[in-house]
Write a protein that holds these residues in place. Sequence first.
Motif, short mmCIF file in Angstrom:
data_model
loop_
_atom_site.label_atom_id
_atom_site.label_comp_id
_atom_site.label_asym_id
_atom_site.label_seq_id
_atom_site.Cartn_x
_atom_site.Cartn_y
_atom_site.Cartn_z
N MET A 1 0.85 -1.19 0.00
CA MET A 1 0.00 0.00 0.00
C MET A 1 0.89 1.24 0.00
N GLN A 2 0.30 2.36 -0.35
CA GLN A 2 1.06 3.60 -0.42
C GLN A 2 0.26 4.76 0.16
N ILE A 3 1.00 5.73 0.65
CA ILE A 3 0.42 6.98 1.12
C ILE A 3 1.06 8.11 0.32
N HIS A 4 0.23 8.86 -0.37
CA HIS A 4 0.70 9.96 -1.21
C HIS A 4 0.42 11.29 -0.50
N ILE A 5 1.40 12.17 -0.53
CA ILE A 5 1.26 13.48 0.11
C ILE A 5 1.63 14.54 -0.91
N ASP A 6 0.72 15.43 -1.20
CA ASP A 6 0.99 16.57 -2.07
C ASP A 6 1.40 17.75 -1.21
N THR A 7 2.57 18.28 -1.47
CA THR A 7 3.08 19.42 -0.71
C THR A 7 3.35 20.58 -1.67
N PRO A 8 3.48 21.79 -1.18
CA PRO A 8 3.81 22.92 -2.06
C PRO A 8 5.13 22.73 -2.80
N GLY A 9 6.04 21.92 -2.21
CA GLY A 9 7.32 21.69 -2.86
C GLY A 9 7.34 20.48 -3.75
N GLY A 10 6.26 19.74 -3.84
CA GLY A 10 6.22 18.54 -4.66
C GLY A 10 5.48 17.42 -3.99
N ALA A 11 5.25 16.35 -4.73
CA ALA A 11 4.53 15.19 -4.21
C ALA A 11 5.52 14.18 -3.63
N VAL A 12 5.14 13.61 -2.49
CA VAL A 12 5.96 12.60 -1.82
C VAL A 12 5.10 11.35 -1.58
N THR A 13 5.69 10.20 -1.80
CA THR A 13 4.99 8.93 -1.59
C THR A 13 5.84 8.03 -0.70
N PHE A 14 5.20 7.39 0.29
CA PHE A 14 5.93 6.35 1.02
C PHE A 14 5.09 5.08 1.08
N ASP A 15 5.79 3.97 1.06
CA ASP A 15 5.16 2.66 1.00
C ASP A 15 4.78 2.16 2.39
N VAL A 16 3.70 1.40 2.44
CA VAL A 16 3.30 0.66 3.63
C VAL A 16 3.41 -0.81 3.25
N GLN A 17 4.39 -1.49 3.82
CA GLN A 17 4.65 -2.88 3.45
C GLN A 17 3.58 -3.81 4.01
#
Length: 379
Positions: free
Chosen positions: A182-198
């Motif tokens: 699974m993944q969690i996506h975060i949109d920030t003013p400086g760009g999009a960041v994604t981190f995985d949930v194993q």
Amino acid sequence: MKGPELPRQTKPTAGKPKKNAQTKKQKIPQSSDSGKQSEQRRKKASGKAQQRSAHPYDDAFRTLLKTCSPLILPVLNEMFGEHYTGKEQIDFHSEQHRLNKQDGNGEWRITDSTFTVTDPFPKHYLLEVQSTADNSMLVRIFEYSTQEALAAAELTKDALHVTIPQSGVLFLRSTSNTPDRMQIHIDTPGGAVTFDVQVLKTKEYTIDEIFEKNLLMLIPFYIFSHEKKLQEYNTNDEKLRELKTEYCDMIDRLKRLKEHNQLTEYQYHMLIDMSRNVLDYIAKNYDKVRKGVGAFMGGRIIETEATRIFTEGKTEGRTEGKAEGKAEGNTEGRATEIVSIYREEGYPDQFILEKLQSKLHIAADQAMEFLLNYGKQPA
């Protein structure tokens, strides 16, 4: 299972502060709750935690994690692609996190497990145990992971630095629709960041794979792989016998690990105690399964055998002590146990002879001698 991907940024972050040796770092200030208010909220959260722990498999996981913590390291290797040896130090964090609300009151939440493996360098983890997937799971993981990150955050003059913990979910039940990651996506003013949930699906591991990969912490949850067949086991004696044989072999393998000092006496009994607790819950409507398989794990007692050993400070040598520390005594004691258990469950002598030979690695004539001498029925 592949290790987690590193968080990735699709756009360069503007205004990244330069490192400055003179910059002073400080911890993030905690909530301004009064001591009394904080304690009241903690008590309320504790009550909710007890309600959440109504399922013995949640308690089993937390108990093993806290009392037999080295057993989680091979699980981390499997989930996150780590290379822990089993000797690393583990520091546990608070299970309660305060989620701040706009009205300032906040709400206490309970996590399954948050901890840091300190060797060779500190790495933070957040693990959740789920019987099945639900729509709020990723939301909870995001809430917990950000609270963990804030708890360990560092604040400089012009920047806040947070580290999201490695996050994962252990699914006790799974189907073809259960995600592999699974993944969690975060949109920030400086760009999009994604981190995985194993994701780790316990049902996908055979008992051989559990022992080969040293995933012993999954043993109490192995009954979930048989959950859909419990009705059949409860009405078909032959099928039930096969299940009992599988569990008997599993316990015998744990004994061998203990005898070779690859598992402590305490860990051995904790794995069996927790397996019995989960079995009693999952098979609560199937008396023959619960009693038949449970016979190999001993009866339920107020103080578990593992707890007794722990409180008395005896984590090694209980089996050897009963056998007076002699290899011959160990063999005789195991022979008596094997014969007694299988006869009580109605297995024929030929089957017991074969088990004696395979489990004790002895010749047929010696197995027959054990059967005659240690398996005599009371007059």
